[in-house]
Write an enzyme that holds these catalytic residues in place. Structure first.
Site, PDB file in Angstrom:
ATOM      1  N   SER A  17      -0.643  -5.415 -14.289  1.00 12.78           N
ATOM      2  CA  SER A  17       0.146  -5.882 -13.151  1.00 12.78           C
ATOM      3  C   SER A  17       0.566  -7.326 -13.413  1.00 12.78           C
ATOM      4  O   SER A  17      -0.291  -8.181 -13.688  1.00 12.78           O
ATOM      5  CB  SER A  17      -0.691  -5.796 -11.880  1.00 12.78           C
ATOM      6  OG  SER A  17       0.073  -6.177 -10.755  1.00 12.78           O
ATOM      7  N   LYS A  67       3.724  -3.321 -14.723  1.00 13.40           N
ATOM      8  CA  LYS A  67       4.044  -3.274 -13.288  1.00 13.40           C
ATOM      9  C   LYS A  67       4.452  -4.686 -12.883  1.00 13.40           C
ATOM     10  O   LYS A  67       3.704  -5.646 -13.140  1.00 13.40           O
ATOM     11  CB  LYS A  67       2.805  -2.799 -12.523  1.00 13.40           C
ATOM     12  CG  LYS A  67       2.723  -3.183 -11.045  1.00 13.40           C
ATOM     13  CD  LYS A  67       1.598  -2.406 -10.396  1.00 13.40           C
ATOM     14  CE  LYS A  67       1.003  -3.159  -9.224  1.00 13.40           C
ATOM     15  NZ  LYS A  67      -0.043  -2.357  -8.528  1.00 13.40           N
ATOM     16  N   LYS A 102       5.362  -7.276  -9.878  1.00 20.26           N
ATOM     17  CA  LYS A 102       5.376  -7.568  -8.455  1.00 20.26           C
ATOM     18  C   LYS A 102       6.790  -8.002  -8.071  1.00 20.26           C
ATOM     19  O   LYS A 102       7.421  -8.774  -8.809  1.00 20.26           O
ATOM     20  CB  LYS A 102       4.383  -8.696  -8.139  1.00 20.26           C
ATOM     21  CG  LYS A 102       2.939  -8.287  -8.303  1.00 20.26           C
ATOM     22  CD  LYS A 102       2.540  -7.266  -7.259  1.00 20.26           C
ATOM     23  CE  LYS A 102       1.072  -6.971  -7.336  1.00 20.26           C
ATOM     24  NZ  LYS A 102       0.631  -6.009  -6.311  1.00 20.26           N
ATOM     25  N   ASP A 138       5.995  -3.213  -7.647  1.00 22.59           N
ATOM     26  CA  ASP A 138       5.130  -3.152  -6.467  1.00 22.59           C
ATOM     27  C   ASP A 138       5.578  -4.233  -5.494  1.00 22.59           C
ATOM     28  O   ASP A 138       5.571  -5.417  -5.825  1.00 22.59           O
ATOM     29  CB  ASP A 138       3.671  -3.383  -6.878  1.00 22.59           C
ATOM     30  CG  ASP A 138       2.711  -3.215  -5.700  1.00 22.59           C
ATOM     31  OD1 ASP A 138       1.494  -3.357  -5.904  1.00 22.59           O
ATOM     32  OD2 ASP A 138       3.175  -2.932  -4.565  1.00 22.59           O
ATOM     33  N   GLU A 165       6.346   0.899  -5.692  1.00 23.43           N
ATOM     34  CA  GLU A 165       5.080   0.982  -4.960  1.00 23.43           C
ATOM     35  C   GLU A 165       5.187   0.249  -3.627  1.00 23.43           C
ATOM     36  O   GLU A 165       5.600  -0.914  -3.584  1.00 23.43           O
ATOM     37  CB  GLU A 165       3.975   0.380  -5.820  1.00 23.43           C
ATOM     38  CG  GLU A 165       2.577   0.498  -5.307  1.00 23.43           C
ATOM     39  CD  GLU A 165       1.559  -0.141  -6.260  1.00 23.43           C
ATOM     40  OE1 GLU A 165       1.913  -0.423  -7.430  1.00 23.43           O
ATOM     41  OE2 GLU A 165       0.438  -0.390  -5.818  1.00 23.43           O
ATOM     42  N   ASP A 167       0.567   2.822  -1.605  1.00 23.32           N
ATOM     43  CA  ASP A 167      -0.707   2.126  -1.854  1.00 23.32           C
ATOM     44  C   ASP A 167      -1.329   1.851  -0.482  1.00 23.32           C
ATOM     45  O   ASP A 167      -2.119   2.645   0.023  1.00 23.32           O
ATOM     46  CB  ASP A 167      -0.423   0.848  -2.667  1.00 23.32           C
ATOM     47  CG  ASP A 167      -1.636  -0.060  -2.839  1.00 23.32           C
ATOM     48  OD1 ASP A 167      -1.526  -1.043  -3.588  1.00 23.32           O
ATOM     49  OD2 ASP A 167      -2.688   0.182  -2.221  1.00 23.32           O
ATOM     50  N   LYS A 194      -7.077   3.766  -4.571  1.00 20.61           N
ATOM     51  CA  LYS A 194      -7.941   2.587  -4.568  1.00 20.61           C
ATOM     52  C   LYS A 194      -9.179   2.904  -3.725  1.00 20.61           C
ATOM     53  O   LYS A 194      -9.095   3.022  -2.499  1.00 20.61           O
ATOM     54  CB  LYS A 194      -7.234   1.385  -3.946  1.00 20.61           C
ATOM     55  CG  LYS A 194      -6.252   0.686  -4.866  1.00 20.61           C
ATOM     56  CD  LYS A 194      -5.732  -0.576  -4.194  1.00 20.61           C
ATOM     57  CE  LYS A 194      -4.633  -1.198  -5.050  1.00 20.61           C
ATOM     58  NZ  LYS A 194      -3.944  -2.272  -4.319  1.00 20.61           N
ATOM     59  N   GLY A 217      -5.791  -1.421  -8.680  1.00 12.92           N
ATOM     60  CA  GLY A 217      -6.791  -2.454  -8.939  1.00 12.92           C
ATOM     61  C   GLY A 217      -6.778  -3.526  -7.869  1.00 12.92           C
ATOM     62  O   GLY A 217      -5.771  -3.721  -7.183  1.00 12.92           O
TER      63      GLY A 217
HETATM   64  C1  LIG Z   1      -4.064  -9.658  -5.195  1.00 14.63           C
HETATM   65  S1  LIG Z   1      -3.072  -8.204  -5.301  1.00 14.63           S
HETATM   66  C2  LIG Z   1      -4.190  -6.881  -5.130  1.00 14.63           C
HETATM   67  C3  LIG Z   1      -3.411  -5.618  -4.767  1.00 14.63           C
HETATM   68  C4  LIG Z   1      -2.450  -5.195  -5.858  1.00 14.63           C
HETATM   69  N1  LIG Z   1      -3.148  -4.994  -7.116  1.00 14.63           N
HETATM   70  C5  LIG Z   1      -2.508  -5.144  -8.293  1.00 14.63           C
HETATM   71  O1  LIG Z   1      -1.357  -5.506  -8.408  1.00 14.63           O
HETATM   72  C6  LIG Z   1      -3.328  -4.894  -9.527  1.00 14.63           C
HETATM   73  C7  LIG Z   1      -4.427  -5.891  -9.621  1.00 14.63           C
HETATM   74  C8  LIG Z   1      -5.352  -5.551 -10.785  1.00 14.63           C
HETATM   75  O2  LIG Z   1      -4.848  -5.480 -11.918  1.00 14.63           O
HETATM   76  O3  LIG Z   1      -6.545  -5.354 -10.526  1.00 14.63           O
HETATM   77  C9  LIG Z   1      -1.668  -3.947  -5.463  1.00 14.63           C
HETATM   78  O4  LIG Z   1      -1.087  -3.970  -4.360  1.00 14.63           O
HETATM   79  O5  LIG Z   1      -1.605  -2.978  -6.186  1.00 14.63           O
HETATM   80 MG   LIG Z   2      -0.024  -2.114  -4.726  1.00 15.56          MG
END
Ligand SMILES: CSCC[C@@H](NC(=O)CCC(=O)O)C(=O)O
Ligand SMILES: [Mg+2]
Length: 368
Positions: free
Chosen positions: A135, A161, A163, A189, A214, A239, A263, A291
């Site tokens: 991510s 991925k 953001k 995402d 996402e 999610d 999750k 994650g």
């Molecule tokens: C601080 S962002 C935590 C939530 C986010 N998690 C990620 O982007 C992956 C984080 C990881 O690699 O653990 C999601 O919405 O999927």
């Molecule tokens: Mg997410």
């Protein structure tokens, strides 16, 4: 297996680099760990709640209080602290899935260590290693983003991925596609940053052949996601909206989710996470493991979960060094773009005593 005590341990884990999403920027993790001591074995659970309630309503201080006042006494009151028996008791306490998941996982880890059964073996893992995605946060510039993606691809990550948020979406995706080509597995995402009124704008991502988008809309806008799915070509993945196996079934039935990010902390634990997997499998909806910047303890459990049959897309099960210069367990490493599923009893990993001591900020023994 009788629960004799629970330790609440807080650890401070600085991130190797700030991680920016549409809801804020993380610089470090303040993690609540739960250690369950039973008459058979000890077990660990990691609470994935962040410091502030911005991903969901939970936050780490609140989760600690819920464990302290409600979950630990409830678990201790049972004749046997069997994680399956604990679920209906926890159901009487409303909400707080991340707190519940941490306690349930600690009990499951203890039970499985005592029985000599691995987490993956218990859950139904069918693979010995899982493909790793990564991510990538919102960056200060496109060049900085391209450098980061270049680094991750160089390390062997099999899926990228990005953001996104309004103002940082089409252009970064276009730049990654133009620089790294059409073969790279790429997804985005939004963490609920858009509304249905943005449908036409989000359709501008369609030419980039993304695996999925996402959680573009708010977590309670399932109907909106169904309407959006009819207006864009990119498959919609949920999610934050998927808070249980039932929520997954409803979202799928409404046409709001073509793919689901699983999750365990968001749904109350690994037992419910497996139910989400099973419901999605029954509907032909692929899943992948999300994650929450877990330490090696939570990461071990996620990697085992990601080895179940319907986890057919690379998850956010990155190597430990994606976030931490020093993990509290032996680090998870990338091997040809994959992460190995632990095979030892329970989580199959142990906290490194020195690392744990060095990052502990608080330790509290709950006499039960
Ligand atoms: C601080 S962002 C935590 C939530 C986010 N998690 C990620 O982007 C992956 C984080 C990881 O690699 O653990 C999601 O919405 O999927
Ligand atoms: Mg997410």
């Amino acid at each position: 297996m009788k629960l004799t005590g629970i330790e609440l341990r807080r650890v401070a884990m600085p991130l190797v680099a700030p991680f920016r999403t549409s809801f804020g920027t993380e610089f470090a993790r303040d993690v609540l760990l739960v250690r369950a001591v039973t008459d058979a074995a000890e077990g660990w659970g990691e609470c994935v709640a962040m410091s502030e309630p911005r991903y969901s309503s939970e936050f780490v201080d609140g989760a600690a209080e819920v464990v302290r006042r409600f979950l630990a006494p409830a678990a201790a009151g049972l004749p046997s602290a069997d994680p399956v028996a604990v679920e209906p008791v926890f159901a009487g306490i409303k909400g707080h899935p991340m707190a519940k998941a941490a306690v349930q996982t600690a009990l499951l880890d203890a039970q499985l260590r005592a029985a000599g059964i691995s987490f993956g073996g218990y859950l139904g893992a069918v693979r010995e290693r899982v493909p790793a995605g990564v991510s990538v946060g919102i960056m200060d510039s496109i060049p900085a983003l391209l450098d980061a993606v270049d680094g991750y691809l160089g390390q062997g990550y099999l899926r990228i991925k990005l953001k996104i948020e309004p103002g940082w979406d089409v252009e970064p995706v276009r730049a990654v596609r133009e620089r790294f080509g059409d073969e790279v597995l790429l997804q985005v995402d939004a963490n609920t940053a858009y509304t249905l009124a943005d449908a036409r704008h989000l359709a501008r991502l369609d030419p980039f052949d993304l695996l999925l988008i996402e959680q573009p809309l708010p977590e309670d806008d399932v109907r909106g996601h169904a309407a959006l799915a009819r207006q864009i070509g990119t498959p919609v993945c949920l999610d934050e909206s998927i808070t249980s196996a039932r929520a997954a079934a409803d979202a799928i039935a409404l046409g709001a989710a073509a793919i689901v990010n699983v999750k365990p902390g968001r749904v109350g634990g690994y037992l419910e996470a497996r139910r989400v997997h099973d419901v999605c499998d029954a509907h032909g909806v692929p899943v992948w493991c999300g994650g929450m910047l877990e330490t090696g303890l939570g990461r071990a459990a996620n990697v085992a979960l990601a080895a179940l049959p319907n986890f057919t897309l690379p998850g956010d099960t990155s190597a430990s060094d994606r976030y931490f210069a020093r993990d509290i367990t032996a680090p998870f490493v990338l091997e040809e773009g994959h992460v190995r599923v632990p095979t030892g009893p329970g989580l199959g990993v142990e906290p490194d005593e020195d690392a744990l001591r060095d990052c502990t900020t608080a330790a509290e023994w709950l006499k039960l």
